[in-house]
Design an enzyme around this catalytic site. Structure first.
Site, PDB file in Angstrom:
ATOM      1  N   GLU A  32       0.773  -1.212  -0.050  1.00 54.60           N
ATOM      2  CA  GLU A  32       0.328  -0.133   0.184  1.00 54.60           C
ATOM      3  C   GLU A  32       0.540   1.194   0.067  1.00 54.60           C
ATOM      4  O   GLU A  32       1.583   1.340   1.080  1.00 54.60           O
ATOM      5  CB  GLU A  32      -1.193   0.041   1.241  1.00 54.60           C
ATOM      6  CG  GLU A  32      -2.087   1.267   1.587  1.00 54.60           C
ATOM      7  CD  GLU A  32      -1.959   1.354   0.282  1.00 54.60           C
ATOM      8  OE1 GLU A  32      -3.425   1.092  -0.153  1.00 54.60           O
ATOM      9  OE2 GLU A  32      -2.509   3.125  -0.404  1.00 54.60           O
ATOM     10  N   GLY A  38      -6.473   0.802   4.088  1.00 52.24           N
ATOM     11  CA  GLY A  38      -8.167   1.625   4.037  1.00 52.24           C
ATOM     12  C   GLY A  38      -8.205   1.232   2.588  1.00 52.24           C
ATOM     13  O   GLY A  38      -9.608   1.592   2.381  1.00 52.24           O
ATOM     14  N   GLY A 175     -23.262  15.284 -12.233  1.00 51.46           N
ATOM     15  CA  GLY A 175     -23.279  13.913 -12.037  1.00 51.46           C
ATOM     16  C   GLY A 175     -24.552  13.787 -10.574  1.00 51.46           C
ATOM     17  O   GLY A 175     -24.303  14.030 -10.110  1.00 51.46           O
ATOM     18  N   HIS A 440     -42.117  -5.629  17.204  1.00 53.37           N
ATOM     19  CA  HIS A 440     -43.033  -4.166  17.202  1.00 53.37           C
ATOM     20  C   HIS A 440     -42.393  -3.228  18.622  1.00 53.37           C
ATOM     21  O   HIS A 440     -41.942  -3.598  20.206  1.00 53.37           O
ATOM     22  CB  HIS A 440     -44.397  -4.693  17.288  1.00 53.37           C
ATOM     23  CG  HIS A 440     -44.967  -3.533  16.937  1.00 53.37           C
ATOM     24  ND1 HIS A 440     -45.261  -1.948  16.417  1.00 53.37           N
ATOM     25  CD2 HIS A 440     -45.692  -2.217  18.470  1.00 53.37           C
ATOM     26  CE1 HIS A 440     -46.260  -1.737  16.605  1.00 53.37           C
ATOM     27  NE2 HIS A 440     -46.143  -1.728  17.784  1.00 53.37           N
TER      28      HIS A 440
END
Ligand code: NAI
Length: 461
Positions: A32, A38, A175, A440
């Protein structure tokens, strides 16, 4: 130095794959080049944007709903620097977490940018490493748009938008896809006047059209403006302002809009710079992705690829699943990803989530289906929490009742979608969901009601 497998890239695809491969007994390294692990997702994507979405949602709640709940007092003010600090802390906690997991699982982090001089070899700086297998997980970058010069200050991609010096008064988003609407809604809640310019006649192409219409209305209520059917021709910046020119597709008329900040969000493309793929003869698709087979093998023996650099939706969780699958395959197991059940989530408020087929895709395929729909207005928990906007829509096979897809716009849609994903993984019918007891009062009752609506009818509609 010699490894069983070297992953190139420590984003959600590479780091997850590396951890799983190590857990399965392989000797693993992950290369990396960023300062932290990450990838885009943790450093400049999913995680930081979610911190800003969370903070601005709280601000919105305080401004709009606190008073009605009897929470009175001074409204919170935005300290932008502090909010960016909170965002950075969140990034730090997550990236350090991966560093810890690498150590725990004995994955070596090779720091630097990798190239592949030959199959079985990975070069980082002046060091060459041997690897029985190489997995490319180098991710994606913002696609450029002709005529739009990104400077990451006035004209920005999502990366620059997460680091703006101040909150813009006026913002133009190019966009109406996931990035444009997530980031656009953050700045709208922070008080910016946000206008979204979109080439197509609808927002979030690829998503269910009914959800898209409802989503646009809700974002409109939050103050966002939309110019649809408009092709952006150029965006130019001075030091503090930008001009965007666009052409309306219906009559070719040209228009110009000004803003303090322009966000370019017209898609991403695979990032493979510097890997040396051409010299290796790695076959690419017409869309610039690395071509792979079902086992993520490229055309060159010993080199695999996963995540945004290959075909399929550019989603962190799709890359993670491929990372796990390729690790299992390389360890001699049967790794597999079910591409029919990959959820997609847009993290706005309310959230939008989908999985499987849409009405449009089912119509195109000529399949007979039924629709079960339930509005959050009929859900007690949602009403109590000022979260009654939106609905759950389940699509099931007309004859067999098997669930084919689901689309949710509403509170925590991104979490609610997963009970439908699990049901689909098990090949469940809508009736299976409808007969499952749901606690519920929870938002999840809306999912059950939509499943009931596929059969004899919802109870609270
Ligand atoms: P996108 O592909 O989602 O949307 C791009 C939009 O730009 C489309 O609606 C397209 O029609 C429009 N467009 C293209 N050229 C245009 C022009 N000249 N003028 C006006 N409009 C134009 O791309 P986005 O939002 O940049 O995201 C990139 C990738 O990152 C996507 O694959 C997305 O799935 C992924 N992503 C996913 C997230 C999530 O899962 N929550 C968050 C952020 C990114």
């Amino acid at each position: 130095m010699s490894y069983d497998v070297i992953f190139i890239g420590a984003g959600p695809g590479g780091y997850v794959g590396a951890i799983r491969a190590a857990q399965l007994g392989l000797k693993v390294a992950c290369v990396e080049g960023r300062e932290t692990l990450g990838g885009t997702c943790l450093n400049v994507g999913c995680i930081p944007s979610k911190a800003l979405l969370h903070a601005t949602h709280q601000l919105h709640e305080a401004a709009h709903n606190f008073d009605a709940m009897g929470l009175t007092g001074a409204k919170p003010k935005v300290d932008w620097k502090k909010m960016l600090g909170y965002k950075s802390d969140v990034i730090g906690q997550n990236t350090k977490g991966i560093e810890f997991l690498f150590k725990k699982n004995k994955v070596d982090w090779i720091k630097g940018w990798a190239s592949i001089p030959a199959p079985g070899k990975v070069q980082v700086g002046d060091q060459t490493y041997e690897a029985r297998k190489i997995v490319i997980a180098s991710g994606s970058e913002s696609s450029p748009l002709k005529g739009v010069e990104v400077d990451e200050k006035v004209i920005v991609t999502s990366t620059g938008a997460l680091e703006l010096g101040k909150i813009p008064r006026k913002m133009i988003v190019i966009g109406a896809g996931v990035i444009g609407l997530e980031m656009g809604s953050v700045f709208a809640r922070l008080g910016a006047e946000v206008t979204v310019i979109e080439y197509l006649d609808r927002i979030i192409p690829g998503n269910d059209a009914e959800v898209a219409r409802s989503f646009q209305k809700l974002l409109g209520k939050q103050g966002m403006k939309f110019i649809l059917g408009a092709a952006v021709q150029s965006a130019t910046a001075t030091k503090t302002k930008a001009k965007v020119s666009y052409k309306l597709r219906k009559d070719d008329s040209e228009h110009v809009l000004e803003a303090d900040t322009v966000l370019l969000a017209t898609g991403r493309r695979p990032f493979v710079d510097g890997l040396g793929l051409e010299a290796l003869g790695v076959k690419m698709t017409e869309r610039g992705q690395i071509a792979t087979d079902r086992h993520y093998a490229t055309s060159v023996a010993g080199i695999h690829a996963i995540g945004d650099v290959i075909e399929g939706p550019m989603l962190a969780h799709k890359a993670e699943d491929e990372g796990m699958a390729v690790a299992e395959i390389l360890a001699g197991q049967a790794g597999h990803v079910n591409y029919g059940v990959i959820p997609g989530v847009i993290y706005t408020w309310p959230e939008v989530a989908s999985v499987g087929e849409s009405e449009e895709s089912l119509k195109d395929a000529g399949r007979a289906y039924k629709v079960g729909k339930f509005s959050f207005m009929g859900n007690g928990r949602a009403k109590a929490n000022f979260a009654g906007d939106g609905f759950v829509k389940i699509l099931a096979d007309k004859q067999t009742d098997r669930i084919l897809g689901a689309h949710i716009i509403g509170p925590y849609a991104g979490d609610l979608i997963h009970e439908i994903c699990v049901a689909m993984e098990f090949g469940a019918a809508a009736e299976d969901l409808a007969r499952t007891c749901h606690a519920h009062p929870t938002y999840s009752e809306a999912v059950r009601e939509a499943a009931l609506a596929c059969g004899d009818g919802a109870l609270h509609a």
